[in-house]
Design an enzyme around this catalytic site. Structure first.
Site, PDB file in Angstrom:
ATOM      1  N   PHE A 146     -25.910  20.992 -44.016  1.00  0.00           N
ATOM      2  CA  PHE A 146     -25.477  21.558 -42.741  1.00  0.00           C
ATOM      3  C   PHE A 146     -24.328  22.517 -43.032  1.00  0.00           C
ATOM      4  O   PHE A 146     -23.232  22.095 -43.400  1.00  0.00           O
ATOM      5  CB  PHE A 146     -25.017  20.497 -41.740  1.00  0.00           C
ATOM      6  CG  PHE A 146     -24.616  21.116 -40.424  1.00  0.00           C
ATOM      7  CD1 PHE A 146     -25.580  21.428 -39.474  1.00  0.00           C
ATOM      8  CD2 PHE A 146     -23.300  21.434 -40.155  1.00  0.00           C
ATOM      9  CE1 PHE A 146     -25.227  22.035 -38.274  1.00  0.00           C
ATOM     10  CE2 PHE A 146     -22.938  22.036 -38.958  1.00  0.00           C
ATOM     11  CZ  PHE A 146     -23.905  22.336 -38.014  1.00  0.00           C
ATOM     12  N   ASP A 231     -18.818  24.269 -50.063  1.00  0.00           N
ATOM     13  CA  ASP A 231     -18.533  24.270 -48.626  1.00  0.00           C
ATOM     14  C   ASP A 231     -17.651  23.067 -48.316  1.00  0.00           C
ATOM     15  O   ASP A 231     -18.131  21.959 -48.102  1.00  0.00           O
ATOM     16  CB  ASP A 231     -19.833  24.220 -47.833  1.00  0.00           C
ATOM     17  CG  ASP A 231     -19.616  24.239 -46.329  1.00  0.00           C
ATOM     18  OD1 ASP A 231     -18.471  24.026 -45.884  1.00  0.00           O
ATOM     19  OD2 ASP A 231     -20.598  24.441 -45.588  1.00  0.00           O
ATOM     20  N   LYS A 260     -12.270  24.709 -39.966  1.00  0.00           N
ATOM     21  CA  LYS A 260     -11.881  23.541 -39.183  1.00  0.00           C
ATOM     22  C   LYS A 260     -10.385  23.237 -39.290  1.00  0.00           C
ATOM     23  O   LYS A 260      -9.598  23.821 -38.577  1.00  0.00           O
ATOM     24  CB  LYS A 260     -12.751  22.346 -39.550  1.00  0.00           C
ATOM     25  CG  LYS A 260     -14.227  22.551 -39.158  1.00  0.00           C
ATOM     26  CD  LYS A 260     -15.014  21.284 -39.159  1.00  0.00           C
ATOM     27  CE  LYS A 260     -16.485  21.549 -38.879  1.00  0.00           C
ATOM     28  NZ  LYS A 260     -16.729  22.052 -37.511  1.00  0.00           N
TER      29      LYS A 260
END
Length: 408
Positions: A146, A231, A260
């Site tokens: 994801f 990531d 984030k």
């Protein structure tokens, strides 16, 4: 008063249902204020936040240092675009580069933008440095990944909810089983420019690869002259007990993807951080963002770097995570079939037939704990790193009670 507030909650939910696109299915809780690890809804009920906005709130809600920096910057300058310099961007770029031990930073806004940026950089590097024939570049990814929901990113997703009915899909990606270094090695060929992986797969349910896997990925990519792109948008910036999860495995990728928590839960901030030999392939006009690197984002991002430089949050994640894991392991066989965790990040598989992950999350919310399900039967816990040990114990107590009630 309570009845009035409850009616306000229902009015809000009705508004969201009628006027909002139905791309989310949130729990029916309307948060009105928050501080630290706790949030309060419009009815005045308090909840322990054990999701932390998917790690965007690693430092808690309304962290005073970050809020003060943001307020001060709001009074000075918020946006110039990258047509001009601003006095906050340079210090942020330098601070983040040094934190990561890299040369350069490409600032963006969202995590998906960071991933898309890295894909462009990797392809340009493949053509301009490695010598891959144009339009033949391949990037290897992992099953269960994801990385976002843009059209290019969902092109290499195997999640039907993210992918189905959104084609045609972008070519140039090869997917292999996550954690299988042999499969990865077999997939690398002369057209491979990069391997893009999550050091821990978050959306898949906190899937932790075998120890040594990331080191083998690094060895394979170095041997083949291929970039390793990590990531760390969810796993990075303290969540797993280190600045980056790659640190826990003694691995240094060519590019870190961050987001984030980099915005402190205040503004969206993301970045591609890497070596000049890779990021240096970009030329003026080839990539950009009006808001990427804006003064407000840069000021908050620099303050986040400052918090991480102390090492306190990484230490808290390690120490509190060990206690959380011990408590969760005790639930295996009592409604839980498996626990996976690193630092303050845990995936909890609920026993088949007992309840869906969604139902467990709903029952936890009734008891004052906010968590989120994924892939049907898994609950994710990722509390802010400012949470206290007794608060974590209380949260696990609530999970234990929910499971006991479900078992009858």
């Amino acid at each position: 008063m309570t009845a009035h507030l409850a009616s306000e909650t229902q009015r809000y939910l009705a508004q969201a249902e009628e006027f909002g696109a139905h791309n989310y299915h949130p729990l029916p809780i309307v948060v009105s204020e928050a501080f630290g690890a706790w949030v309060t809804d419009v009815d005045g009920k308090r909840y322990l936040d054990c999701l932390a906005a998917y790690s965007a709130l690693n430092f808690g809600h309304a962290h005073p240092v970050l809020v003060d920096v943001a307020k001060a910057q709001l009074d000075r300058l918020t946006l110039t675009s990258r047509a001009f310099h601003n006095d906050r961007l340079g210090p942020f770029l330098e601070g983040l580069a040094k934190l990561a031990g890299k040369d350069m930073v490409l600032p963006m806004n969202t995590g998906a933008e960071a991933v898309e940026s890295a894909i462009k950089v990797a392809r340009a590097w493949g053509y301009r440095v490695k010598g891959v024939e144009h339009d033949r570049a391949k990037i290897i990814v992992a099953n269960g990944n994801f990385h976002g929901r843009t059209t290019t990113i969902i092109s290499f997703s195997d999640d039907p909810d993210a992918r189905d009915d959104f084609g045609p899909y972008t070519p140039g990606f090869v997917s292999v089983p996550y954690g299988d270094a042999a499969a990865l090695a077999a997939a690398i060929d002369d057209d491979t420019v990069a391997v893009l992986l999550e050091p821990i797969q978050g959306e898949a349910g906190i899937v932790v690869p075998p120890h040594g896997y990331l080191a083998e990925v690094r060895r394979l990519t170095l041997d083949a002259g291929v970039l390793f792109i990590a990531d760390e948008i969810q796993s990075g910036l303290g969540r797993t007990g280190a600045t980056f999860q790659c640190d826990n495995e003694g691995v240094i990728p060519d590019l870190y993807l961050l987001g984030k928590a980099l915005g402190g839960g205040i503004v969206p901030v993301s970045a591609v951080v890497g070596d000049a030999s890779v990021l240096g392939v970009l030329r003026p006009g080839e990539h950009g963002s009006t808001f990427g690197g804006n003064p407000l984002a840069a000021a908050v991002g620099l303050a986040v770097v400052g918090l991480l430089e102390t090492g306190d949050y990484q230490r808290r994640a390690r120490e509190l995570g060990a206690g959380l894991r011990a408590r969760l392991d005790a639930l295996v066989g009592r409604g839980v079939v498996e626990v996976r965790s690193v630092g303050l990040w845990a995936g909890i598989d609920i026993a088949p037939g007992l309840a869906s992950g969604r139902r467990v999350a709903e029952l936890l919310a009734e008891r004052g704990v906010l968590a989120k399900d994924t892939h049907g039967s898994t609950i994710r816990l990722a509390p802010p790193l400012v949470v206290e040990a007794d608060e974590l114990d209380w949260a696990v107590d609530q999970l234990e009670a929910v499971l006991a009630d479900l078992r009858g």
